[in-house]
Scaffold this active site. Structure first.
Site, PDB file in Angstrom:
ATOM      1  CB  CYS A 190      -4.224 -29.543  -1.861  1.00 36.12           C
ATOM      2  SG  CYS A 190      -4.902 -30.639  -2.778  1.00 36.12           S
ATOM      3  CG  ASP A 248      22.206   4.076   3.755  1.00 37.31           C
ATOM      4  OD1 ASP A 248      22.143   5.276   4.300  1.00 37.31           O
ATOM      5  OD2 ASP A 248      22.870   3.222   3.804  1.00 37.31           O
TER       6      ASP A 248
END
Length: 821
Positions: free
Chosen positions: A124, A530
């Site tokens: 489906c 970072d």
């Protein structure tokens, strides 16, 4: 009225076709019978669209299409919203939901979430996605089979919502805009049905055991034949509800897997139930032979119980995410005349614009991101960050949409509209979460499928072998082999563990967006951070106050806070936050751009700002430190040293990752000297500065080329590319929206320690999954041969198999208890 005779089954929906019916569709070169005009029209639409493969890959029949209006008049209601014009980003409110509109490179696009009815299997999903991909203007169509939701993005100029709904109706599926309340009602209805099936199975099991027990404990000759027959007939009547009602999920699943030619774990279960029940009925009718009613009812009950536990775990995990979607209020109180007027007007939250002033009363949720203009209050951020304690907020502080005001009324200036708020961004991430499976879950499903095939072949071989050795026991042993096996542990416990781990992490402020996060983080060899906003706070904090005259540090800080009372500058906020209570009131304030601010306090004129502005004095110059001076009449009173401070939990997080043997790297665009000092303070050996976004990306790709598995942690817009390239990535909750949308996981709490929570959660989840898989393997390796050699009878096999499933599910549920170490 005579019964209607039937000739065959409808090729589309599987229902009987009446004799003489003329409806048919040519599929795969053959005329296939259809039961009604609706199924015929739907099948024609599927074939004409070139999607006939749907019928070859589906595992269950479609819903019957009789009576489906393929072009219902209400479709026009979906198109009644105002469409965004070029260069705008707005929302359109439809009859049954809200669709977001935006702008992309070539025009206006819309995004909508639909609930789907009629999804039966993976075929489906295949059919829906490919049919919608062929609509003009459709940019993306993704179906989440677990939540039964469709996520659509389309060109508003080339496609309308009604086109999407009509296309889905044309292939037999009903779609409507997603509404959390309706979706919840449907889920609750399914839960109640599962509970009723469990209850009926439990009731049947207890009653059947009452009749089976005397037969087990009776000595030879103590129970006459009529009494034994009565017990068996009573057991048969009590077993029928369990088989016909409670066992429905197993028979449906088995039939679906057979049609898809992919044997699933329901197949041996259904065969075992059917064979044991059929043999028992035959023995009861003949008045001789073994009956297994107690084994059948016990098997059904225990297996349903383990699946109910699994469903409960999934729902609890999903509820934590769905709470985010319901948190943003639909209305807000706008103060149009503030500060001159306090008259509040109730407006829709979606209509708020940037700069609007709103009133947030105690107990209410903040309707959009904003800055507090007036009022001091405690704010509950538990839903957004996982922080259980309310946090004090004062004028000048930012508040995210969805936060709960707990104590005093506050006045807020809107900085982001509701559709672009912090919570709205998180909802977008939630919509991405849970789609797909990690590799370990896919592996478990594949192993389970092969396991089922092997088990069925083994059962046939065992039956033939016992027919040659002792025919009277062949059927009983074959049933025991089918029943004792436990493919459920392979396919059931892995998703349960992942759902439980995700639930625990969400409650600690970690939103897992991609399915591979836990697995990949556990394998990561390099953790790349970072600096600004990740290892540091990303905003200036007061680090040191140096008195330069007769006033002490506390008094100087109070004076500085009084001068900065009305400023929104980050340095001013840092000074106000650090100042002790009891600051005096400053008047006649005057600021000079780039220099500072001056004002009168207790009749004296003070200045706060650069050294040349506040008073003449030599100033130390550090690349990562801002110096602000307080002066009066040209005399400096104090120096305030402000810097982007390290997060309090950063050293411990770095230490823990290094203790696990992972390489920690600092990769930043800041000056190398600043990055080196930060790395030294945290014990990071590799600290690389002055990196442009493309250089960060190249560095990570170089690590990956050398065989490293890289986890990247960042928060800025310039981190988006490298976050997407890393094997697994994490964005800080307070970071840029683009970074969050590019990351695999978001640390909602904005705590770096949440990353360590994720690492611990990943380790526990993978450990428990391996335990479950090991248990399932050992259990099956012992139990199946024992059953094959006739050492285990069917009722004991049923108990063993069901308890095996329950063990792995309960073991997985231990992950819901969040641990911090």
């Amino acid at each position: 009225m005579s019964a209607q005779p039937f000739a065959t089954a409808c090729y589309h929906c599987g229902l009987p076709v009446a004799v003489g019916a003329s409806w048919s569709v040519r599929i795969d070169g053959q005329a296939r019978p259809m039961c009604c005009p609706g199924c015929e029209a739907v099948a024609h639409a599927i074939v004409d669209a070139g999607l006939a493969d749907y019928y070859r890959t589906r595992s269950v029949f479609a819903e019957r299409a009789e009576g489906v209006d393929l072009v219902p008049p209400e479709l026009a209601l979906y198109d009644s919203a105002v469409v965004a014009t070029q260069g705008e980003q707005r929302e359109g409110v439809y009859a049954h939901g809200v669709y977001a509109h935006g702008v992309y490179a070539h025009g206006v696009y819309s995004h909508g979430v639909y609930s789907l009815d009629g999804i039966r299997c993976a075929a489906c999903v295949w059919l829906i996605e490919r049919r919608l991909a062929r609509l003009p203007g459709v940019r993306e169509a993704q179906v989440n089979v677990a939540t039964e939701r469709l996520h659509m993005t389309w060109d508003a100029a080339a496609c309308k919502p009604s086109d999407i709904v009509q296309a889905l109706r044309g292939i037999g599926y009903t779609a409507y805009p997603y509404e959390a309340a309706l979706h919840g009602v449907k889920q609750e209805k399914n839960r109640k049905k599962q509970f009723r099936q469990l209850f009926v199975a439990g009731l049947s099991m207890m009653q059947v055991m009452m009749y089976a027990l005397p037969a087990y404990i009776a000595d030879d000759g103590t129970m006459d034949a009529p009494m034994a027959a009565l017990m068996q007939w009573a057991s048969l009547l009590l077993t029928i509800p369990a088989v016909l009602y409670s066992a429905q999920p197993f028979f449906r699943g088995a039939w679906a897997s057979l049609r898809a030619r992919m044997p699933g774990m329901d197949l041996p279960v259904a065969i075992g139930i059917g064979a044991a029940f059929g043999a028992s009925v035959l023995a009861t009718l003949r008045g001789t032979g073994e009956v297994y009613y107690d084994s059948v009812t016990m098997f059904i009950f225990l297996l349903l119980a383990s699946r109910y536990l699994e469903m409960t775990a999934r729902r609890k995990a999903a509820r934590a995410l769905e709470d985010l979607q319901r948190a943003l209020p639909a209305a807000a109180q706008r103060l149009a005349g503030w500060p001159a007027s306090r008259q509040a007007t109730m407006v829709a939250a979606a209509s708020l614009a940037e700069g609007d002033v709103i009133l947030v009363e105690p107990g209410s949720a903040v309707a959009a991101d904003g800055v507090i203009l007036e009022g001091h209050s405690d704010i509950d951020l538990a839903l957004l960050t996982g922080e259980s304690r309310a946090q004090a907020r004062v004028p000048g502080d930012e508040l995210p949409g969805g936060a709960i005001n707990t104590t005093q009324a506050i006045v807020l200036r809107v900085t982001r509209v509701a559709s672009d708020s912090t919570l709205a961004r998180l909802v977008k991430l939630v919509e991405k979460a849970g789609q797909g499976k990690p590799r370990i879950a896919q592996w478990a499903d594949q192993v389970a499928a092969w396991f089922v095939v092997g088990l069925l072949l083994l059962t046939v071989a065992v039956f033939i072998g016992w027919q040659m050795v002792e025919p009277s026991r062949a059927w009983q042993v074959a049933i025991a082999v089918l029943v004792v096996s436990c493919p459920c542990a392979l396919s059931l416990a892995t998703p349960t563990a992942l759902a439980a781990a995700t639930d625990a992490l969400v409650r600690r402020g970690v939103l897992v967006v991609q399915p591979h996060v836990l697995e990949t983080l556990q394998r990561a060899t390099h953790i790349v951070f970072d600096k600004t906003g990740t290892l540091t706070e990303g905003r200036p904090l007061l680090r040191h106050v140096e008195p330069l005259a007769t006033l002490d540090a506390a008094r100087c800080l109070q004076l500085a806070a009084a001068l900065e009372a009305g400023s929104a500058h980050p340095l001013a906020l840092a000074i106000r936050t650090a100042a002790p209570s009891g600051a005096p009131h400053a008047t006649e304030l005057h600021s000079e751009a780039g220099q500072g601010v001056e004002g009168t306090i207790d009749g004296m004129r003070y200045r706060l700002g650069r050294d040349g502005y506040a008073g003449a004095a030599p100033a130390p110059r550090w690349p990562d430190v801002s110096n602000v001076y307080l002066g009066v009449d040209g005399v400096l009173l104090a120096r305030f040293e402000l810097a982007d401070a390290l997060r309090a939990d950063a050293p411990e997080v770095v230490r823990r990752f290094k203790a696990r043997g992972q390489t920690v790297i600092l990769l930043s665009g800041d000056d190398q000297s600043v990055v080196s000092r930060t790395g030294a303070a945290l014990g990071i050996d590799t600290a690389i500065g002055q990196q442009l976004p493309e250089q960060k990306l190249a560095y990570v790709q170089q690590l990956q080329a050398q065989g490293a598995v890289v986890a990247m942690v960042g928060d800025g817009i310039n981190d988006a590319a490298v976050l997407r390239a890393a094997d697994v990535s994490f964005a800080m909750g307070g970071g840029a929206a683009l970074a969050q949308l590019s990351a695999d996981c978001v640390l909602l709490s904005n705590r770096l320690s949440a990353l360590d929570d994720a690492a611990l959660g990943a380790a526990r989840a993978l450990r428990i999954i391996r335990q479950n898989l090991a248990w399932a393997s050992v259990y099956n390796c012992v139990a199946i041969p024992a059953a094959a050699f006739g050492l285990i009878n069917p009722w004991l096999s049923a108990a063993g198999m069901s308890l095996s499933s329950a063990v792995v599910v309960i073991n997985a549920l231990r992950l819901r208890r969040a641990r911090t170490a």
